[in-house]
Design a protein around this motif. Structure first.
Motif, PDB file in Angstrom:
ATOM      1  N   UNK A   1     -16.621   8.667  -2.646  1.00 55.44           N
ATOM      2  CA  UNK A   1     -15.203   8.994  -2.363  1.00 55.44           C
ATOM      3  C   UNK A   1     -14.653   7.799  -1.425  1.00 55.44           C
ATOM      4  N   UNK A   2     -13.478   7.268  -2.005  1.00 51.16           N
ATOM      5  CA  UNK A   2     -12.786   6.257  -1.517  1.00 51.16           C
ATOM      6  C   UNK A   2     -11.381   6.493  -1.404  1.00 51.16           C
ATOM      7  N   UNK A   3     -10.897   6.194  -0.268  1.00 49.14           N
ATOM      8  CA  UNK A   3      -9.573   6.360   0.176  1.00 49.14           C
ATOM      9  C   UNK A   3      -8.790   5.038   0.308  1.00 49.14           C
ATOM     10  N   UNK A   4      -8.181   4.417  -0.209  1.00 48.98           N
ATOM     11  CA  UNK A   4      -7.408   3.202  -0.083  1.00 48.98           C
ATOM     12  C   UNK A   4      -6.422   3.332   0.983  1.00 48.98           C
ATOM     13  N   UNK A   5      -6.129   2.726   1.946  1.00 48.65           N
ATOM     14  CA  UNK A   5      -5.078   2.793   3.032  1.00 48.65           C
ATOM     15  C   UNK A   5      -4.221   1.495   3.189  1.00 48.65           C
ATOM     16  N   UNK A   6      -3.091   1.713   2.774  1.00 49.00           N
ATOM     17  CA  UNK A   6      -2.478   0.589   3.034  1.00 49.00           C
ATOM     18  C   UNK A   6      -1.012   1.057   4.341  1.00 49.00           C
ATOM     19  N   UNK A   7      -0.885   0.137   5.319  1.00 44.79           N
ATOM     20  CA  UNK A   7       0.184   0.516   6.145  1.00 44.79           C
ATOM     21  C   UNK A   7       0.992  -0.817   6.279  1.00 44.79           C
ATOM     22  N   UNK A   8       2.419  -0.470   6.589  1.00 47.77           N
ATOM     23  CA  UNK A   8       3.343  -1.476   6.736  1.00 47.77           C
ATOM     24  C   UNK A   8       4.294  -1.158   7.727  1.00 47.77           C
ATOM     25  N   UNK A   9       4.292  -2.012   8.829  1.00 49.06           N
ATOM     26  CA  UNK A   9       5.513  -1.709   9.770  1.00 49.06           C
ATOM     27  C   UNK A   9       6.450  -2.919   9.836  1.00 49.06           C
ATOM     28  N   UNK A  10       7.493  -2.349   9.032  1.00 55.37           N
ATOM     29  CA  UNK A  10       8.581  -3.353   8.383  1.00 55.37           C
ATOM     30  C   UNK A  10       9.370  -3.981   9.524  1.00 55.37           C
ATOM     31  N   UNK A  11       9.543  -3.226  10.483  1.00 57.85           N
ATOM     32  CA  UNK A  11      10.431  -3.529  11.694  1.00 57.85           C
ATOM     33  C   UNK A  11       9.571  -4.751  12.513  1.00 57.85           C
ATOM     34  N   UNK A  12       8.289  -4.683  12.435  1.00 56.28           N
ATOM     35  CA  UNK A  12       7.538  -5.607  13.229  1.00 56.28           C
ATOM     36  C   UNK A  12       7.002  -6.667  12.116  1.00 56.28           C
ATOM     37  N   UNK A  13       7.170  -6.611  10.876  1.00 60.19           N
ATOM     38  CA  UNK A  13       6.426  -7.387  10.066  1.00 60.19           C
ATOM     39  C   UNK A  13       4.922  -7.584   9.880  1.00 60.19           C
ATOM     40  N   UNK A  14       4.295  -6.305  10.136  1.00 64.62           N
ATOM     41  CA  UNK A  14       3.019  -6.299  10.274  1.00 64.62           C
ATOM     42  C   UNK A  14       2.321  -5.254   8.992  1.00 64.62           C
ATOM     43  N   UNK A  15       1.468  -5.716   8.470  1.00 58.07           N
ATOM     44  CA  UNK A  15       0.622  -4.951   7.229  1.00 58.07           C
ATOM     45  C   UNK A  15      -0.630  -4.876   7.360  1.00 58.07           C
ATOM     46  N   UNK A  16      -1.256  -3.567   7.170  1.00 54.20           N
ATOM     47  CA  UNK A  16      -2.869  -3.550   7.116  1.00 54.20           C
ATOM     48  C   UNK A  16      -3.218  -2.772   5.884  1.00 54.20           C
ATOM     49  N   UNK A  17      -4.357  -3.266   5.505  1.00 52.26           N
ATOM     50  CA  UNK A  17      -5.013  -2.869   4.226  1.00 52.26           C
ATOM     51  C   UNK A  17      -6.622  -2.479   4.476  1.00 52.26           C
TER      52      UNK A  17
END
Ligand code: ADP
Ligand code: MG
Length: 632
Positions: free
Chosen positions: A505-521
């Motif tokens: 089982x795989x869960x791909x997670x993508x996060x973005x904090x537009x205000x702080x210009x931060x992304x994570x994957x």
């Protein structure tokens, strides 16, 4: 009044025109006429006169016969008959003059005739005749006179008639004028009627409007009063408003300063969150990037296993004790202990909740941008599926549903700090080194082939696989149910297939904090491995042998890959099996790995248990290089 003289004169004329008639002949004629059915015949007039016999008949009789030879009278009267008729008619108005003048003459003549002469008395007869002629001449004269008079009268009458006709015409034209006028007047009358009906309608309307006006007036009065009240209220409110505006200004100032504080605090919070992530990661690293948990399944009857010992004081150690009978038979039984230590050992009484608490820190790491991989390793029936999926009811829920729940809840909290996450789920089965989509919903006959592809940025994807976007826990639970359904249909076709396949089982997670210009994957992988039990080669043949070879190959390769990573070898044989190739990005330096080694407590599983513990401790010895979050 005028009829009688007219008729009598007519009769005179009639008798003169029909000279051959005598009195006797005349009487029957009258009778005949009376009976005559045609009333149009001119004799009819004479008939009426005949009705008055006593007056007429005696006056006729004397001159009926002698009149026969009197052409003069006949001639004199004949031509003027038509005129005479007219004159008689006009004279009629004057009264019975004619009769009076004629009748005595006739009577006289008749009177001469009354003295009967002898046949020889011709002289006498001549004198009689002469008398008669004189008589007639006189009569003729008087008649002529009368005729003249009548003509005059007629002329007068005619001129009068012309006048009258003129008058009549005038009258007629006047009448037609009047009629026209009348017609015009009738139009006017109609108009008048219409106007009067309009008037009555308008009057009704007027009275209606008057009523309404009165109501409006009352309303206006009441509204005026209300207006006054409102004006008063307004002035009160205005003064209140002025006061409130003052307060508002103060409050706005306050809000502004508070906003500044909030922004500052948000910055601090973000910094705090980042610091938390760093510290969390440090702790995880200190705990080891690859960790092994051992879990012992309870016995089916709930009793205690004799050969597995779990010291109460130590939650990291497990001892397998093997009792062997003495060869000599003199000494007591000898016991051989195999001691293993792991990051954590869970006994048969450990709840799903307890187990998950230890993993939840790793799940948090997945949201922080670290790849996380969790395996369940062990022989068939040791509790791998129970650990990973568990049962439906709340307390028995396993790692996967709990991890999903934690991730969605944490994502919600992080959303308040400006983080937006997207999640993509996939569920794949590896059986005999081939891939099968567990979220496939199409026709079984049209199942596509799958291949593992690696992109340039080291991301691994599977061709034709269902990647489902999910945004809440229920959606993921629905997918897990679908996967189980897909596995069970395959299982009926091939007995107990699930235990001989890996499910990932795989869960791909993508996060973005537009205000702080931060992304994570990152990717969270939860793997229920195939049963690790070994089979004697002699026992397995055909399909079973193939399965066994595939399972053994992939599981031992998993061990080799982990060792290679731990030893930082330059070559890591990921491609040697589908499992390691698929999990490539989740294993190694950039990830955190947890392996459950599940143990069956039954004594007949001793050998398998020992094998499993040996495999797991080999993994546990690995120290994989420091993980770093996939932050950009
Ligand atoms: P595996 O997946 O390794 O073949 P299962 O998870 O199917 O094994 O477990 C086999 C049986 O044991 C199942 O009926 C399961 O419910 C039960 N079981 C496993 N682990 C536990 C546990 N910790 N507590 C209670 N029952 C368990
Ligand atoms: Mg299972």
């Amino acid at each position: 009044m005028s009829r009688l003289p007219v008729m009598s004169s007519k009769r005179v004329l009639t008798s003169s025109s029909s000279s051959s008639e005598n009195a006797q002949e005349f009487a029957p004629a009258q009778k005949r006429i009376r009976k005559d059915p045609d009333p149009v015949k001119p004799h009819a007039a004479a008939t009426i006169i005949g009705g008055k016999r006593p007056a007429v008949a005696p006056s006729r009789a004397p001159f009926s016969k002698p009149a026969r030879g009197m052409g003069a009278a006949t001639v004199a009267v004949g031509p003027s008959r038509g005129v005479l008729k007219q004159s008689v008619a006009s004279t009629a108005a004057k009264g019975g003059n004619i009769r009076q003048s004629v009748a005595p003459a006739a009577t006289k003549a008749g009177g001469g005739g009354t003295t009967k002469r002898h046949a020889w008395d011709l002289k006498g007869k001549v004198s009689d005749m002469e008398g008669k002629v004189r008589n007639y001449q006189t009569k003729f004269k008087s008649v002529n006179q009368e005729n003249e008079a009548l003509r005059d009268t007629m002329v007068q009458r005619q001129s009068k008639m012309v006048e009258m006709e003129k008058e009549l015409k005038k009258q007629k034209s006047q009448i037609s004028e009047y009629e026209e006028e009348l017609q015009a007047l009738s139009g006017v009358r109609e108009e008048l009627e219409k106007v009067s009906s309009d008037k009555s309608t308008l009057q009704k309307e007027l009275s209606n409007l008057e009523g309404k006006y009165k109501v409006m007036e009352t309303l206006r009065d009441s509204q005026e009063t209300e207006l006054q009240t409102l004006k008063m209220k307004l002035s009160v409110q205005e003064s209140t408003l002025a006061r409130v505006q003052g307060t508002l200004r103060d409050t706005e100032e306050e809000v502004r300063s508070l906003k500044e504080t909030v922004a500052q605090q948000e910055d601090e919070l973000h910094a705090g969150e980042m610091e938390r992530r760093r510290l969390h990661n440090t702790i995880q690293e200190l705990k080891g990037n690859i960790r092994v948990f051992c879990r012992v399944r309870p016995l089916v009857d709930g009793g205690l296993s004799k050969h597995i010992q779990l010291p109460a004081s130590d939650v990291k150690t497990i001892t397998l004790a093997k009792t062997e009978e003495s060869h000599t038979g003199k000494t007591a039984e000898t016991q051989k202990n195999y001691i293993f230590s792991f990051d954590r050992v869970f006994g048969p009484m450990a709840s799903q909740q307890e187990v998950f608490e230890e993993i939840s820190l790793l799940v948090q790491s997945a949201l922080d941008g670290y790849n996380v991989c969790c395996f369940a390793y062990g022989q068939t029936g040791s509790g791998k599926t129970y650990t990973m999926e568990g049962a439906e009811y709340d307390q028995a829920r396993g790692v996967i549903p709990r991890a999903v729940q934690q991730i969605f809840r944490a994502a919600e909290k992080l959303a308040t700090q400006g983080w937006e996450f997207t999640f993509t789920a996939s569920f794949v089965e590896i059986y005999n080194e081939s891939l099968r989509d567990l979220l496939y919903t199409g026709k079984a006959s049209k199942r596509p082939e799958h291949e593992i592809r690696k992109s340039t940025n080291n991301e691994v994807t599977i061709t034709n696989l269902t990647y489902e976007k999910v945004s809440n826990e229920d959606q993921v639970l629905g997918l897990i149910a679908l996967a189980n359904q897909n596995r069970s249909t395959a299982q009926t076709a091939q007995n107990d297939r699930s235990s001989r396949s890996h499910s990932v089982f795989q869960l791909d997670i993508e996060g973005v904090n537009v205000g702080r210009d931060v992304k994570c994957k990152s990717t969270l992988c939860l793997v229920d491995l195939a049963g690790s039990e070994r089979m004697l080669k002699s026992q397995s043949q055909g399909e079973r042998f193939k399965e066994m070879t595939a399972i053994n190959g992939s599981l031992s390769n998993l061990g080799i890959v982990i060792s290679a990573l731990a030893n930082k070898e330059s070559y890591v044989p990921y491609r040697n099996s589908k499992l390691t190739y698929l999990l490539q990005s989740c294993l190694g330096g950039n990830s955190k790995t947890l392996m459950f080694v599940n143990i069956a407590p039954e004594s007949d599983s001793f050998g398998e248990t020992l094998n499993s513990l040996r495999f797991a401790s080999k993994v546990n010895d690995c120290v994989i290089g420091t993980a770093s979050a996939n932050r950009k």
